[in-house]
Design an enzyme around this catalytic site. Structure first.
Site, PDB file in Angstrom:
ATOM      1  N   LYS A  70      -5.698 -38.787 -42.220  1.00  0.00           N
ATOM      2  CA  LYS A  70      -4.976 -37.454 -40.891  1.00  0.00           C
ATOM      3  C   LYS A  70      -6.998 -36.776 -41.090  1.00  0.00           C
ATOM      4  O   LYS A  70      -7.755 -37.777 -41.780  1.00  0.00           O
ATOM      5  CB  LYS A  70      -4.804 -36.666 -41.599  1.00  0.00           C
ATOM      6  CG  LYS A  70      -3.845 -36.299 -40.019  1.00  0.00           C
ATOM      7  CD  LYS A  70      -2.934 -36.595 -39.710  1.00  0.00           C
ATOM      8  CE  LYS A  70      -2.391 -36.012 -39.146  1.00  0.00           C
ATOM      9  NZ  LYS A  70      -1.049 -35.853 -38.485  1.00  0.00           N
TER      10      LYS A  70
ATOM     11  N   ASP B 105      -1.728 -37.243 -32.643  1.00  0.00           N
ATOM     12  CA  ASP B 105      -1.179 -35.942 -33.598  1.00  0.00           C
ATOM     13  C   ASP B 105      -1.395 -34.543 -32.596  1.00  0.00           C
ATOM     14  O   ASP B 105      -1.437 -35.025 -31.110  1.00  0.00           O
ATOM     15  CB  ASP B 105      -1.755 -35.896 -34.662  1.00  0.00           C
ATOM     16  CG  ASP B 105      -1.092 -34.679 -36.160  1.00  0.00           C
ATOM     17  OD1 ASP B 105       0.917 -34.995 -36.299  1.00  0.00           O
ATOM     18  OD2 ASP B 105      -1.476 -33.685 -35.489  1.00  0.00           O
TER      19      ASP B 105
HETATM   20  P1  NDP Z   1       2.056 -32.102 -29.431  1.00  0.00           P
HETATM   21  O1  NDP Z   1       0.526 -31.656 -28.987  1.00  0.00           O
HETATM   22  O2  NDP Z   1       2.472 -32.990 -27.974  1.00  0.00           O
HETATM   23  O3  NDP Z   1       2.816 -31.156 -28.923  1.00  0.00           O
HETATM   24  C1  NDP Z   1       2.836 -30.137 -29.784  1.00  0.00           C
HETATM   25  C2  NDP Z   1       4.041 -28.888 -29.239  1.00  0.00           C
HETATM   26  O4  NDP Z   1       3.977 -28.008 -30.935  1.00  0.00           O
HETATM   27  C3  NDP Z   1       3.135 -27.923 -28.040  1.00  0.00           C
HETATM   28  O5  NDP Z   1       5.134 -27.646 -28.026  1.00  0.00           O
HETATM   29  C4  NDP Z   1       2.632 -26.767 -28.671  1.00  0.00           C
HETATM   30  O6  NDP Z   1       3.137 -25.881 -27.939  1.00  0.00           O
HETATM   31  C5  NDP Z   1       3.345 -26.924 -30.218  1.00  0.00           C
HETATM   32  N1  NDP Z   1       2.643 -25.678 -31.478  1.00  0.00           N
HETATM   33  C6  NDP Z   1       1.766 -26.839 -31.790  1.00  0.00           C
HETATM   34  N2  NDP Z   1       1.226 -25.558 -32.840  1.00  0.00           N
HETATM   35  C7  NDP Z   1       1.526 -24.617 -32.500  1.00  0.00           C
HETATM   36  C8  NDP Z   1       1.353 -23.680 -32.385  1.00  0.00           C
HETATM   37  N3  NDP Z   1       0.452 -22.916 -33.698  1.00  0.00           N
HETATM   38  N4  NDP Z   1       2.180 -22.187 -32.886  1.00  0.00           N
HETATM   39  C9  NDP Z   1       3.272 -22.994 -31.936  1.00  0.00           C
HETATM   40  N5  NDP Z   1       3.342 -23.691 -31.452  1.00  0.00           N
HETATM   41  C10 NDP Z   1       2.559 -24.801 -31.366  1.00  0.00           C
HETATM   42  O7  NDP Z   1       1.842 -32.580 -30.819  1.00  0.00           O
HETATM   43  P2  NDP Z   1       3.133 -33.216 -31.356  1.00  0.00           P
HETATM   44  O8  NDP Z   1       4.820 -33.736 -30.725  1.00  0.00           O
HETATM   45  O9  NDP Z   1       2.607 -35.126 -31.484  1.00  0.00           O
HETATM   46  O10 NDP Z   1       3.360 -33.045 -32.521  1.00  0.00           O
HETATM   47  C11 NDP Z   1       4.084 -31.619 -33.612  1.00  0.00           C
HETATM   48  C12 NDP Z   1       4.486 -32.103 -34.414  1.00  0.00           C
HETATM   49  O11 NDP Z   1       5.130 -33.317 -34.893  1.00  0.00           O
HETATM   50  C13 NDP Z   1       2.912 -31.581 -35.625  1.00  0.00           C
HETATM   51  O12 NDP Z   1       3.377 -31.424 -36.964  1.00  0.00           O
HETATM   52  C14 NDP Z   1       3.065 -32.873 -35.331  1.00  0.00           C
HETATM   53  O13 NDP Z   1       1.805 -33.633 -36.570  1.00  0.00           O
HETATM   54  C15 NDP Z   1       4.325 -34.040 -36.266  1.00  0.00           C
HETATM   55  N6  NDP Z   1       4.448 -35.523 -35.884  1.00  0.00           N
HETATM   56  C16 NDP Z   1       3.903 -36.184 -34.856  1.00  0.00           C
HETATM   57  C17 NDP Z   1       3.809 -37.230 -34.492  1.00  0.00           C
HETATM   58  C18 NDP Z   1       3.771 -37.631 -33.334  1.00  0.00           C
HETATM   59  O14 NDP Z   1       3.592 -39.062 -33.634  1.00  0.00           O
HETATM   60  N7  NDP Z   1       3.079 -37.224 -32.772  1.00  0.00           N
HETATM   61  C19 NDP Z   1       4.424 -38.449 -35.694  1.00  0.00           C
HETATM   62  C20 NDP Z   1       4.781 -37.453 -37.077  1.00  0.00           C
HETATM   63  C21 NDP Z   1       4.324 -35.399 -36.875  1.00  0.00           C
HETATM   64  P3  NDP Z   1       1.677 -25.489 -27.044  1.00  0.00           P
HETATM   65  O15 NDP Z   1       1.719 -26.303 -25.723  1.00  0.00           O
HETATM   66  O16 NDP Z   1       2.057 -23.948 -26.995  1.00  0.00           O
HETATM   67  O17 NDP Z   1       0.652 -25.146 -28.309  1.00  0.00           O
HETATM   68  O1  2IT Z   2       1.760 -37.248 -38.528  1.00  0.00           O
HETATM   69  C1  2IT Z   2       2.221 -38.722 -38.613  1.00  0.00           C
HETATM   70  O2  2IT Z   2       2.645 -39.520 -39.031  1.00  0.00           O
HETATM   71  C2  2IT Z   2       1.745 -38.556 -36.862  1.00  0.00           C
HETATM   72  N1  2IT Z   2       1.092 -38.531 -36.144  1.00  0.00           N
HETATM   73  C3  2IT Z   2       1.381 -39.871 -36.604  1.00  0.00           C
HETATM   74  C4  2IT Z   2       0.508 -40.224 -37.411  1.00  0.00           C
HETATM   75  C5  2IT Z   2      -0.117 -42.253 -36.924  1.00  0.00           C
HETATM   76  O3  2IT Z   2      -0.752 -43.421 -37.325  1.00  0.00           O
HETATM   77  O4  2IT Z   2       0.529 -43.056 -36.070  1.00  0.00           O
END
Ligand code: NDP
Ligand code: 2IT
Length: 453
Positions: free
Chosen positions: A128, A168
């Protein structure tokens, strides 16, 4: 030495050697505690000192990122890449840009990624990275200059057979584009060194949708096992980013009703279902807060975070059948878990990484709510990243349907692996134990095969 004593010894060592890395400690504690039955049944892991080895990253890179803001001032952030484990494949995992990012955050995410990637059944190791850079309020040019500055150091450490970052929190298609452009400029090579790329330049169809869709496929598999399904279920979703949006989209396709979404400022509750089109315009095109959604759609209720000063989250206080925490770590507390139980929630399905606090998790497990751990339920994103790597390697580009069918099969297999492992270790349906043991076993066996590297 008994396994429980060894686990305690390792956890004490993490606390002493990595002070202040609370999130890493939390992730390590959960994984190690659930390995006990495996360690008792197969002595090789303790004899080969696997625990001592697996909790230390193979490499941690921390660097300064200087970039020039729109006012012409030089700004400084920290950049990270934690290359945790490469026993089963090249390092793979996302990049996070968020002001709360610390080394502890990076280590927890990279540690979880090892077992998640192993569970996919694909040959990818765990890593990461990211930065404490805050993308909020930055211009497009500032984001570009920051990405270029970060890649000016990161490019030395990645490669298509070495380490392949992705998105992420705070890193989506736009950032991946700027990072890729800079890598190409520095090296002169057009290579699949990142995933989540644009469809015109090596990206995979369905990667954008994959984490959210995969999370819903996982939940459906779990419910089906107990004779239930998502059809007609009221689903509370948190977050409004990449994972949340495509969770909501797939929930509609499965006949469920996604009744909420949230961001760092507040929660939207809409009993007849979130307006997905409006949400996409606000979040994907204009990058605005959900306050805006409330002004566009007057049938919803907007609940600002200030309503819960004691740490509960409005989204988990809405009556629902299934909860999809899809925002960030530790967003679902004990208070929230109790409310979910009171309201009759039957499944908590983690779309985010470690969104459930240890106290909430204990309550959920002891109170008969089904629980899908993030390292299993959200693995569809990284799995589809690996499908992107495969397409790059063979210079192919598959159709959306081809990728989606593969994603469905992978999620079904991850569920089966975690579930069957829970049965093997006499805790049927405890997918925390099932996922951790299955993910660990493959990596640990590979480490043993490869000797003292
Ligand atoms: P984005 O940046 O697209 O969206 C994040 C969302 O979570 C936003 O709505 C944001 O609100 C909110 N958020 C983030 N930090 C905080 C915080 N500290 N308190 C409250 N709200 C928060 O990220 P993703 O959707 O990609 O990721 C969301 C989760 O999924 C994370 O835990 C990530 O690690 C996990 N994940 C993502 C993957 C991917 O492919 N993208 C794969 C697997 C897991 P705001 O905009 O107001 O900050
Ligand atoms: O938490 C996760 O699995 C991700 N943010 C996606 C990682 C990836 O390499 O696609």
């Amino acid at each position: 030495m008994p396994s429980s004593q060894k686990i305690e010894e390792i956890l004490t060592c993490i606390k002493d050697c990595s002070p202040g890395q609370d999130e890493f400690y939390q992730a390590a504690q959960e994984v190690l505690a659930s390995l006990k039955p495996l360690l008792d049944s197969d002595k090789r892991y303790l004899e080969e000192n696997i625990l001592e080895r697996i909790i230390v990253p193979e490499r941690t890179i921390i660097f300064r990122v200087n970039w020039v803001d729109d006012a012409g001032k030089i700004q400084t952030n920290l950049g990270y890449r934690v290359q945790f484990n490469s026993a089963i494949g090249p390092y793979k995992g996302g990049l996070r840009f968020h002001p709360t990012v610390t080394l502890g955050t990076m280590k927890f995410l990279a540690f979880e990624q090892i077992f998640k990637n192993s569970l996919t059944g694909l040959p990818i190791g765990g890593a990461k990275g990211g930065s404490n850079f805050n993308p909020k309020g930055k211009s497009d040019n500032e984001i570009m200059r920051f990405c270029q500055a970060l890649m000016s150091e990161l490019y030395k450490h990645i490669g298509k057979h070495r380490d392949i970052p992705a998105g992420d929190i705070g890193v989506g298609a736009r950032e991946i584009g700027y990072l890729f452009g800079q890598y190409k400029k520095l090296t002169g090579e057009f290579e699949g060194i990142l995933t989540g790329k644009g469809l015109n330049w090596g990206g995979s169809r369905a990667r954008k949708e994959a984490t959210g869709y995969g999370s819903v496929y996982f939940a459906e598999n779990f419910l089906n096992k107990y004779g239930k399904s998502l059809k007609g279920k009221k689903c509370a979703v948190s977050g409004s980013g990449n994972v949340a949006i495509y969770t909501i989209e797939k929930l509609y396709e499965m006949g469920a009703i996604p009744i909420s979404c949230s961001d760092s400022k507040g929660t939207i509750y809409q009993e007849d279902g979130i307006d997905l089109k409006a949400l996409k315009v606000i979040k994907e095109i204009h990058h605005e807060s959900l306050e805006k959604y409330a002004t566009v759609d007057c049938k919803c209720e907007y609940i600002p975070v200030s309503k819960y000063p004691e740490g509960g989250h409005a989204v988990w206080h809405i009556p629902c059948d299934v909860a999809f925490p899809s925002a960030t770590q530790n967003e679902l507390t004990l208070m929230d878990a109790k409310k979910l139980k009171e309201n009759g929630c039957i499944l908590v399905n983690e779309g985010a990484n470690m969104p459930t606090t240890p106290e909430a998790l204990k309550f959920i497990r002891e109170n008969g709510i089904l629980f899908s751990p993030g390292k299993a339920a959200n693995a569809g994103g990284v799995a589809t990243s690996q499908l992107e790597m495969s397409q790059n390697a063979s210079m192919a580009q598959w159709s959306f349907e081809e990728v989606d069918i593969k994603l469905r099969t992978i999620m079904q297999n991850i569920f089966k692996t975690a579930y069957d492992t829970s049965v093997e270790f006499d805790c049927e349906g405890d997918l925390v134990t099932g996922a951790n043991i299955a993910g660990f076993r493959k990596v640990a066996d590979s480490m043993i095969d490869q000797g003292s590297i």
